[in-house]
Design a protein around this motif. Structure first.
Motif, short mmCIF file in Angstrom:
data_model
loop_
_atom_site.label_atom_id
_atom_site.label_comp_id
_atom_site.label_asym_id
_atom_site.label_seq_id
_atom_site.Cartn_x
_atom_site.Cartn_y
_atom_site.Cartn_z
N ALA A 293 0.82 -1.21 0.00
CA ALA A 293 0.00 0.00 0.00
C ALA A 293 0.86 1.26 0.00
O ALA A 293 0.53 2.25 -0.67
CB ALA A 293 -0.94 -0.01 1.20
N LYS A 294 1.96 1.26 0.73
CA LYS A 294 2.86 2.41 0.78
C LYS A 294 3.48 2.64 -0.60
O LYS A 294 3.56 3.77 -1.07
CB LYS A 294 3.94 2.18 1.84
N ALA A 295 3.92 1.57 -1.25
CA ALA A 295 4.58 1.70 -2.56
C ALA A 295 3.64 2.25 -3.62
O ALA A 295 4.04 3.05 -4.47
CB ALA A 295 5.13 0.35 -2.99
N PHE A 296 2.38 1.85 -3.57
CA PHE A 296 1.43 2.27 -4.58
C PHE A 296 0.51 3.39 -4.09
O PHE A 296 -0.49 3.68 -4.72
CB PHE A 296 0.62 1.05 -5.06
N GLN A 297 0.89 3.99 -2.97
CA GLN A 297 0.18 5.15 -2.40
C GLN A 297 -1.32 4.90 -2.32
O GLN A 297 -2.13 5.71 -2.76
CB GLN A 297 0.50 6.40 -3.21
N LEU A 298 -1.67 3.76 -1.73
CA LEU A 298 -3.08 3.39 -1.58
C LEU A 298 -3.69 3.92 -0.28
O LEU A 298 -4.80 3.57 0.06
CB LEU A 298 -3.22 1.86 -1.63
N GLY A 299 -2.94 4.73 0.40
CA GLY A 299 -3.42 5.32 1.64
C GLY A 299 -2.27 6.01 2.33
O GLY A 299 -1.12 5.96 1.89
N ASN A 300 -2.57 6.65 3.42
CA ASN A 300 -1.53 7.31 4.21
C ASN A 300 -0.98 6.30 5.22
O ASN A 300 -1.56 6.10 6.27
CB ASN A 300 -2.11 8.55 4.91
N ILE A 301 0.13 5.69 4.88
CA ILE A 301 0.74 4.67 5.73
C ILE A 301 1.87 5.35 6.51
O ILE A 301 3.03 5.34 6.10
CB ILE A 301 1.30 3.49 4.89
N SER A 302 1.52 5.94 7.62
CA SER A 302 2.51 6.69 8.41
C SER A 302 3.42 5.77 9.22
O SER A 302 4.47 6.20 9.69
CB SER A 302 1.79 7.67 9.34
N GLN A 303 3.04 4.52 9.37
CA GLN A 303 3.87 3.57 10.12
C GLN A 303 5.18 3.27 9.41
O GLN A 303 6.17 2.91 10.03
CB GLN A 303 3.12 2.24 10.36
N LEU A 304 5.19 3.39 8.09
CA LEU A 304 6.39 3.15 7.30
C LEU A 304 6.94 4.50 6.84
O LEU A 304 6.34 5.18 6.01
CB LEU A 304 6.08 2.26 6.09
N THR A 305 8.08 4.90 7.38
CA THR A 305 8.64 6.21 7.08
C THR A 305 9.53 6.20 5.84
O THR A 305 9.66 7.21 5.16
CB THR A 305 9.45 6.74 8.28
N LYS A 306 10.14 5.07 5.54
CA LYS A 306 11.02 4.96 4.38
C LYS A 306 10.18 4.75 3.12
O LYS A 306 9.20 4.01 3.13
CB LYS A 306 11.99 3.79 4.57
N GLU A 307 10.59 5.41 2.03
CA GLU A 307 9.90 5.22 0.76
C GLU A 307 10.11 3.80 0.26
O GLU A 307 11.17 3.21 0.43
CB GLU A 307 10.42 6.21 -0.28
N ILE A 308 9.09 3.26 -0.38
CA ILE A 308 9.15 1.91 -0.95
C ILE A 308 8.84 2.04 -2.43
O ILE A 308 7.81 2.59 -2.82
CB ILE A 308 8.15 0.96 -0.26
#
Length: 123
Positions: free
Chosen positions: A21-36
């Motif tokens: 979800a973070k990699a494809f920007q499917l939401g605001n995933i604040s738990q993962l700070t590093k870009e994927i």
């Protein structure tokens, strides 16, 4: 114990969906700070699918659970290493699931030896 492993497999697999979800920007995933990156996000999705697939195999008592689970744990740990700051606690789950994979392998190996011995004695 089997149900505890089943729950752990499902939860750990679903947590891997956060990387996708973070990699494809499917939401605001604040738990993962590093870009994927998107390719890495696909590996996060693959890990999630492998863990959920392993959960299904465990539920169905598949003898080849260890193959899928070992692959999932190795992939998961590589992904965790790249996002260590955010995902280091996933290592605990991976160690526990590695123990399940080793147990599954031992059970498969014992069964395989039994079948070969039976075929040798009854043929």
């Amino acid at each position: 114990m089997r149900y505890a492993a089943l729950v752990l497999l499902l939860i750990h697999g679903l947590i891997h969906l956060l990387g996708f979800a973070k990699a494809f920007q499917l939401g605001n995933i604040s738990q993962l700070t590093k870009e994927i990156s998107k390719p890495a996000g696909l590996f996060w999705l693959l890990a999630a699918l492998l863990f959920v697939g392993a959960a299904v195999m465990l539920f169905l008592q598949s003898r080849l659970l260890w193959v899928v689970l070992f692959t999932a744990v190795v992939l998961s740990q590589v992904l965790i290493a790249y996002s260590w700051h955010d995902a280091k606690f996933g290592t605990i789950a991976n160690v526990l699931l590695l123990a399940v994979a080793i147990s599954s392998f031992a059970s498969w190996k014992y069964y395989y030896a039994f079948v070969q011995d039976a075929e040798k004695n009854f043929s």
